[in-house]
Design a protein around this motif. Sequence first.
Motif, short mmCIF file in Angstrom:
data_model
loop_
_atom_site.label_atom_id
_atom_site.label_comp_id
_atom_site.label_asym_id
_atom_site.label_seq_id
_atom_site.Cartn_x
_atom_site.Cartn_y
_atom_site.Cartn_z
N SER A 39 0.83 -1.20 0.00
CA SER A 39 0.00 0.00 0.00
C SER A 39 0.87 1.26 0.00
O SER A 39 0.40 2.32 -0.33
N ASP A 40 2.13 1.12 0.39
CA ASP A 40 3.01 2.28 0.39
C ASP A 40 4.42 1.81 0.10
O ASP A 40 5.27 1.76 0.98
N PRO A 41 4.69 1.45 -1.17
CA PRO A 41 5.96 0.79 -1.49
C PRO A 41 7.19 1.64 -1.18
O PRO A 41 8.26 1.12 -0.89
N GLY A 42 7.05 2.96 -1.17
CA GLY A 42 8.22 3.82 -0.95
C GLY A 42 8.55 3.99 0.53
O GLY A 42 9.54 4.66 0.86
N ASN A 43 7.75 3.42 1.40
CA ASN A 43 7.94 3.67 2.83
C ASN A 43 9.06 2.77 3.38
O ASN A 43 8.86 1.59 3.67
N LYS A 44 10.26 3.37 3.53
CA LYS A 44 11.44 2.58 3.90
C LYS A 44 11.31 2.05 5.32
O LYS A 44 11.73 0.94 5.64
#
Length: 349
Positions: A56-61
């Motif tokens: 749902s939030d692929p960029g969230n490291k």
Amino acid sequence: MRLQDVYALNVKELAKGRLFRLSYGNWNTEDEGSRKHFSCLKPLPRIPPLRLFSWSDPGNKRMARNILKYEKLLRVNPDGGGEEVALQRPNVTHLETRDTYERLCQSLGSQPSHYELPNLYCSYETNGDPLLILQPLKREIVHLRPYLALYHDFVSDSEAEKIKALAAPWLQRSVVASGEKQQQADYRISKRKEIEVTVALDRRIAALTGLNIQPPYAEYLQVVNYGLGGHYEPHFDHATSRKSPLYRLKSGNRIATLMIYLSSVEAGGSTAFIYANLSIPAVKNAALFWWNLHRNGNGDDDTLHAGCPVLAGDKWAFKGSQSTSSHEKLATITGIKLVVKEEEEEKKL
Ligand SMILES: O=C(O)CCC(=O)C(=O)O
Ligand SMILES: [Fe+2]
């Protein structure tokens, strides 16, 4: 914490990728009943695993790191280890309706027998409007008192995308009425933007509701976006006190609400009707309609409803409330409710 509370999430289960204590409910309307003209509900999405949070939030490291960390912990100790800690609620006043709200959010629909009731059915509707003759509305009556109708495929995919794109750059934190003012509140967490709709959609909404939806008779439609954990706790859409600013508006109290689901939600995010004892999943492109006021203009207390927290994914809705400034207008409204009421009244005789 909110998600843990409402969905009674168990941390150990969560780490194993199980989101719900209960699975999606029995609300399968695809029964063989001949009165069903079309399949009322599309199949519900499968319950997603823990990794769905990262989809749902692929960029969230940070989320990605946490998932790796929990997966490593699970490999080392598959049972999670330690004693299970009982779920602790935050120290808030416990409302009577809270348990029902949580139960309805956890399960979809209500009693399995709900759909055996003969007066809850699907049908094509034209409401006597020439616009709908070639493309009738697909109406599913989900409840009678209060009257709740779900209109499937009310907007197309491209309309839904256009509406979201129009609003997305301008979204702002939603507010609620508080005394004479409007302000942010923890019980409503979402973003919103009022937009004007296309003439075609405007006409379709008027044909569905039988109401004049031009300002000042209606407020501008509002695009609402709920992120993870976004919710709207039980509330009424109409003003319940004479002191409310709604009574002083030219448009008057809110007679009806139409909510168009512009997205489905992977988990959570259904609309729960507390006293009606049912919850309706966000069915993409469908519009949910209900009346907030009785025919005499008094608020219908049975319409207490809520937007359940989004547990995975995000939720988009497009919502409008038609208003009425006088009882005379109530009397002139034609449309679904009058028909339903008359039917009900006839049965009583
Ligand atoms: O999002 C939902 O399901 C309900 C929203 C709602 O009740 C509202 O915006 O007034
Ligand atoms: Fe509402």
